[in-house]
Write an enzyme that holds these catalytic residues in place. Structure first.
Site, PDB file in Angstrom:
ATOM      1  N   ARG A 121     103.705   7.344 -30.663  1.00 51.92           N
ATOM      2  CA  ARG A 121     103.014   6.303 -29.825  1.00 51.92           C
ATOM      3  C   ARG A 121     103.696   6.537 -28.390  1.00 51.92           C
ATOM      4  O   ARG A 121     103.376   5.700 -27.283  1.00 51.92           O
ATOM      5  CB  ARG A 121     103.345   5.115 -30.105  1.00 51.92           C
ATOM      6  CG  ARG A 121     103.047   4.565 -31.575  1.00 51.92           C
ATOM      7  CD  ARG A 121     103.079   3.257 -31.802  1.00 51.92           C
ATOM      8  NE  ARG A 121     102.279   2.723 -33.173  1.00 51.92           N
ATOM      9  CZ  ARG A 121     102.875   2.965 -34.413  1.00 51.92           C
ATOM     10  NH1 ARG A 121     104.333   3.021 -34.358  1.00 51.92           N
ATOM     11  NH2 ARG A 121     102.216   2.671 -35.388  1.00 51.92           N
TER      12      ARG A 121
ATOM     13  N   LYS B   8      94.920  12.185 -16.502  1.00 50.88           N
ATOM     14  CA  LYS B   8      94.030  12.366 -17.629  1.00 50.88           C
ATOM     15  C   LYS B   8      94.451  13.583 -18.626  1.00 50.88           C
ATOM     16  O   LYS B   8      94.631  14.450 -18.281  1.00 50.88           O
ATOM     17  CB  LYS B   8      92.725  12.820 -16.872  1.00 50.88           C
ATOM     18  CG  LYS B   8      91.865  11.747 -16.326  1.00 50.88           C
ATOM     19  CD  LYS B   8      90.563  12.347 -15.800  1.00 50.88           C
ATOM     20  CE  LYS B   8      89.673  11.227 -15.380  1.00 50.88           C
ATOM     21  NZ  LYS B   8      88.322  11.818 -15.154  1.00 50.88           N
TER      22      LYS B   8
ATOM     23  N   GLU C 137      87.493  23.046  -7.355  1.00 46.51           N
ATOM     24  CA  GLU C 137      87.932  21.782  -7.124  1.00 46.51           C
ATOM     25  C   GLU C 137      88.559  21.205  -5.652  1.00 46.51           C
ATOM     26  O   GLU C 137      88.438  20.050  -5.258  1.00 46.51           O
ATOM     27  CB  GLU C 137      88.817  21.371  -8.188  1.00 46.51           C
ATOM     28  CG  GLU C 137      88.644  21.618  -9.725  1.00 46.51           C
ATOM     29  CD  GLU C 137      87.785  20.209 -10.143  1.00 46.51           C
ATOM     30  OE1 GLU C 137      87.506  19.367  -9.356  1.00 46.51           O
ATOM     31  OE2 GLU C 137      87.455  20.436 -11.379  1.00 46.51           O
TER      32      GLU C 137
ATOM     33  N   LYS D  69      93.930  12.886  -4.329  1.00 46.84           N
ATOM     34  CA  LYS D  69      94.167  12.589  -5.651  1.00 46.84           C
ATOM     35  C   LYS D  69      94.877  11.336  -6.041  1.00 46.84           C
ATOM     36  O   LYS D  69      94.634  10.354  -6.537  1.00 46.84           O
ATOM     37  CB  LYS D  69      94.004  13.532  -6.873  1.00 46.84           C
ATOM     38  CG  LYS D  69      93.758  13.275  -7.967  1.00 46.84           C
ATOM     39  CD  LYS D  69      93.490  14.270  -8.959  1.00 46.84           C
ATOM     40  CE  LYS D  69      93.224  13.641 -10.409  1.00 46.84           C
ATOM     41  NZ  LYS D  69      92.791  14.879 -11.476  1.00 46.84           N
TER      42      LYS D  69
ATOM     43  N   GLU E  70      89.759   5.015 -14.007  1.00 49.26           N
ATOM     44  CA  GLU E  70      88.492   5.306 -13.655  1.00 49.26           C
ATOM     45  C   GLU E  70      87.610   4.400 -13.982  1.00 49.26           C
ATOM     46  O   GLU E  70      86.476   4.282 -14.475  1.00 49.26           O
ATOM     47  CB  GLU E  70      88.043   6.456 -14.271  1.00 49.26           C
ATOM     48  CG  GLU E  70      86.807   7.158 -13.823  1.00 49.26           C
ATOM     49  CD  GLU E  70      86.756   8.735 -14.321  1.00 49.26           C
ATOM     50  OE1 GLU E  70      85.580   8.921 -14.975  1.00 49.26           O
ATOM     51  OE2 GLU E  70      87.500   9.590 -14.411  1.00 49.26           O
TER      52      GLU E  70
ATOM     53  N   ARG F  61      87.786   6.394  -8.816  1.00 47.73           N
ATOM     54  CA  ARG F  61      88.150   7.495  -9.373  1.00 47.73           C
ATOM     55  C   ARG F  61      87.112   8.433  -9.908  1.00 47.73           C
ATOM     56  O   ARG F  61      87.172   9.637  -9.880  1.00 47.73           O
ATOM     57  CB  ARG F  61      89.381   7.203 -10.608  1.00 47.73           C
ATOM     58  CG  ARG F  61      89.918   8.579 -11.037  1.00 47.73           C
ATOM     59  CD  ARG F  61      90.935   8.504 -11.837  1.00 47.73           C
ATOM     60  NE  ARG F  61      91.556   9.648 -12.230  1.00 47.73           N
ATOM     61  CZ  ARG F  61      92.529   9.778 -12.996  1.00 47.73           C
ATOM     62  NH1 ARG F  61      93.450   8.761 -13.191  1.00 47.73           N
ATOM     63  NH2 ARG F  61      93.096  10.955 -13.451  1.00 47.73           N
TER      64      ARG F  61
ATOM     65  N   ASN G  60      84.558  13.208  -9.879  1.00 50.22           N
ATOM     66  CA  ASN G  60      83.880  14.098 -10.721  1.00 50.22           C
ATOM     67  C   ASN G  60      82.264  14.462 -10.064  1.00 50.22           C
ATOM     68  O   ASN G  60      81.643  14.957 -10.805  1.00 50.22           O
ATOM     69  CB  ASN G  60      83.267  12.842 -11.982  1.00 50.22           C
ATOM     70  CG  ASN G  60      84.464  12.407 -12.891  1.00 50.22           C
ATOM     71  OD1 ASN G  60      85.415  13.351 -13.074  1.00 50.22           O
ATOM     72  ND2 ASN G  60      84.506  11.255 -12.824  1.00 50.22           N
TER      73      ASN G  60
ATOM     74  N   HIS H  37      80.574  17.515 -11.922  1.00 51.39           N
ATOM     75  CA  HIS H  37      81.263  17.636 -13.346  1.00 51.39           C
ATOM     76  C   HIS H  37      80.199  17.306 -14.495  1.00 51.39           C
ATOM     77  O   HIS H  37      80.468  17.714 -15.654  1.00 51.39           O
ATOM     78  CB  HIS H  37      82.454  16.718 -13.402  1.00 51.39           C
ATOM     79  CG  HIS H  37      83.756  17.424 -12.996  1.00 51.39           C
ATOM     80  ND1 HIS H  37      83.600  17.557 -11.492  1.00 51.39           N
ATOM     81  CD2 HIS H  37      84.751  17.615 -13.469  1.00 51.39           C
ATOM     82  CE1 HIS H  37      84.913  18.120 -11.003  1.00 51.39           C
ATOM     83  NE2 HIS H  37      85.528  18.057 -12.324  1.00 51.39           N
TER      84      HIS H  37
ATOM     85  N   HIS I  48      79.797  20.070 -17.110  1.00 52.86           N
ATOM     86  CA  HIS I  48      80.335  19.984 -18.340  1.00 52.86           C
ATOM     87  C   HIS I  48      79.071  20.334 -19.402  1.00 52.86           C
ATOM     88  O   HIS I  48      79.153  20.803 -20.326  1.00 52.86           O
ATOM     89  CB  HIS I  48      80.815  18.507 -18.601  1.00 52.86           C
ATOM     90  CG  HIS I  48      81.816  18.124 -18.086  1.00 52.86           C
ATOM     91  ND1 HIS I  48      82.442  16.937 -17.918  1.00 52.86           N
ATOM     92  CD2 HIS I  48      82.803  18.849 -17.579  1.00 52.86           C
ATOM     93  CE1 HIS I  48      83.532  16.722 -17.524  1.00 52.86           C
ATOM     94  NE2 HIS I  48      83.862  17.993 -17.140  1.00 52.86           N
TER      95      HIS I  48
ATOM     96  N   HIS J 197      85.851  26.342 -16.062  1.00 50.82           N
ATOM     97  CA  HIS J 197      85.447  24.965 -15.477  1.00 50.82           C
ATOM     98  C   HIS J 197      84.912  24.864 -13.988  1.00 50.82           C
ATOM     99  O   HIS J 197      84.051  24.139 -13.779  1.00 50.82           O
ATOM    100  CB  HIS J 197      86.762  24.097 -15.856  1.00 50.82           C
ATOM    101  CG  HIS J 197      86.311  22.588 -15.396  1.00 50.82           C
ATOM    102  ND1 HIS J 197      85.464  21.800 -16.047  1.00 50.82           N
ATOM    103  CD2 HIS J 197      87.043  22.112 -14.208  1.00 50.82           C
ATOM    104  CE1 HIS J 197      85.712  20.595 -15.076  1.00 50.82           C
ATOM    105  NE2 HIS J 197      86.497  20.687 -14.181  1.00 50.82           N
TER     106      HIS J 197
END
Length: 362
Positions: free
Chosen positions: A119, A141, A183, A225, A235, A239, A243, A246, A250, A263
């Protein structure tokens, strides 16, 4: 050495940026007796595992490690389970600190393992690629991929520290350097016009790995960032602006199969599609689109869709993106260079037109 702090509501953590930090004991938030598991891959291990292990043992830590296979296609639940198995075999408990030593894949998988094991245990990011240094290692993330979508299984889980040794970039393939610059360019395009203009002046030095320009660039990206994450850790607002490109990108990665395009390469093309759509909506000029295209090209990045992918191939994957809400496609677009916004439920015919504008037709 430079230091950027990520300031969250309940705590802060540092991002250390400099040369030869892997051997600098002072940047590791560890003490004698700490149990540490290093997660790395078969490419990075021969280069840096011994160095990091020796530094941790100098501190007095008990160190073990697990090596995953290298590549985006191994960012899976199976790799996650390999980490859990290694932790359990070595009898690691909740006081263990996990260290992610590698690029974005290792950072994401190890971070998700840390979020999940018993956990939640502490972890440290040591990113070794430019893309992970300026983006994925910062902000918490963590995720693995599913065959139907990228980063679909994961958690927001912050590290206790990020250690960026810029000398690791000297062993990085040029293609990976270029992918990281996608990026970097994104940050200027969405939030910082002066930084975008700085990149127009210094992009050749970054491609050539000029140490001073690299440290300045990485620190600026991390600061941008960090500021965004401090305002919106999970997000729900600002935030999402990070993206840019993205959702399109993706779709490329998923359609082609993870790892066939890097990527950053997919994000570069996705950013061009977002810019083309922004132009179609009357937000930015053709000249602005051209500036972005030129900067990406100078970073040796693709600016047009893969030649085996048709415009109609994008939407099914885009509609499964995490940013889709209530069946409505949300895209990060540009109001101007240096200023972005989230568009909700954009006309899909315009989206297709923007994709076509970035497609090479025979």
């Amino acid at each position: 050495m430079l230091c950027v702090n990520v300031e969250l509501k309940e705590r802060r953590y540092p991002i250390h940026i400099g040369e030869n930090l892997l051997t600098e004991t002072s940047v590791y938030p560890l003490t004698a007796g700490d149990k540490v598991m290093i997660v790395t891959n078969e490419t990075i291990a021969p280069l840096y595992l011994h160095t990091v292990t020796a530094t941790l043992e100098k501190i007095g830590c008990q160190v073990s490690s697990v090596q995953l296979k290298d590549g985006e296609k191994y960012k899976t639940l199976d790799s996650l389970n390999e980490i859990f198995t290694a932790l359990l075999r070595e009898n690691h408990g909740r006081d263990t600190i996990l260290i992610a030593l590698g690029g974005g894949v290792i950072g994401d998988v190890a971070g998700y393992a840390a979020a999940s094991y018993q956990r939640g245990i502490r972890f440290i990011q040591i990113p070794t690629t430019l893309l992970s240094q300026v983006d994925s290692s910062v902000g918490g993330k963590t995720a693995v991929n599913h065959e139907l979508g990228k980063n679909m299984i994961g958690a927001f889980y912050q590290p206790i520290s990020v250690i960026i040794d810029t000398t690791t970039l000297n062993t990085l393939p040029k293609r990976e350097i270029n992918a990281g610059l996608a990026e970097v360019i994104k940050y200027g395009a969405i939030l910082d016009l002066p930084f975008f203009e700085w990149l127009e002046q210094h992009i050749d030095n970054l491609v050539a790995l000029n140490p001073a320009d690299l440290q300045h660039c990485i620190a600026r990206c991390c600061q941008i960032k960090a500021d965004v994450v401090a305002r919106d850790e999970t997000e729900k607002g600002d935030r999402a602006l990070l993206n840019l490109g993205h959702t399109f990108g993706h779709a490329i990665e998923t359609y082609l199969g993870y790892g066939n395009w890097l990527h950053g390469e997919a994000v570069a093309v996705g950013s061009m599609m977002a810019a083309a759509l922004s132009e179609l909506l009357g937000n930015i000029s053709k000249k602005d689109v051209g500036r972005l295209e030129k900067l990406l090209a100078r970073a040796n990045l693709p600016t047009i869709s893969p030649d085996n992918m048709q415009p109609e191939d994008y939407l099914p994957h885009m509609m499964r993106d995490k940013k889709v809400l209530a069946g409505k496609l949300r895209l990060v677009l540009l109001k101007s260079l240096g200023q972005a916004y989230v568009a909700t439920d954009t006309d899909k015919s315009l989206v297709l037109d923007a994709i076509r504008a970035c497609t090479q037709f025979d």
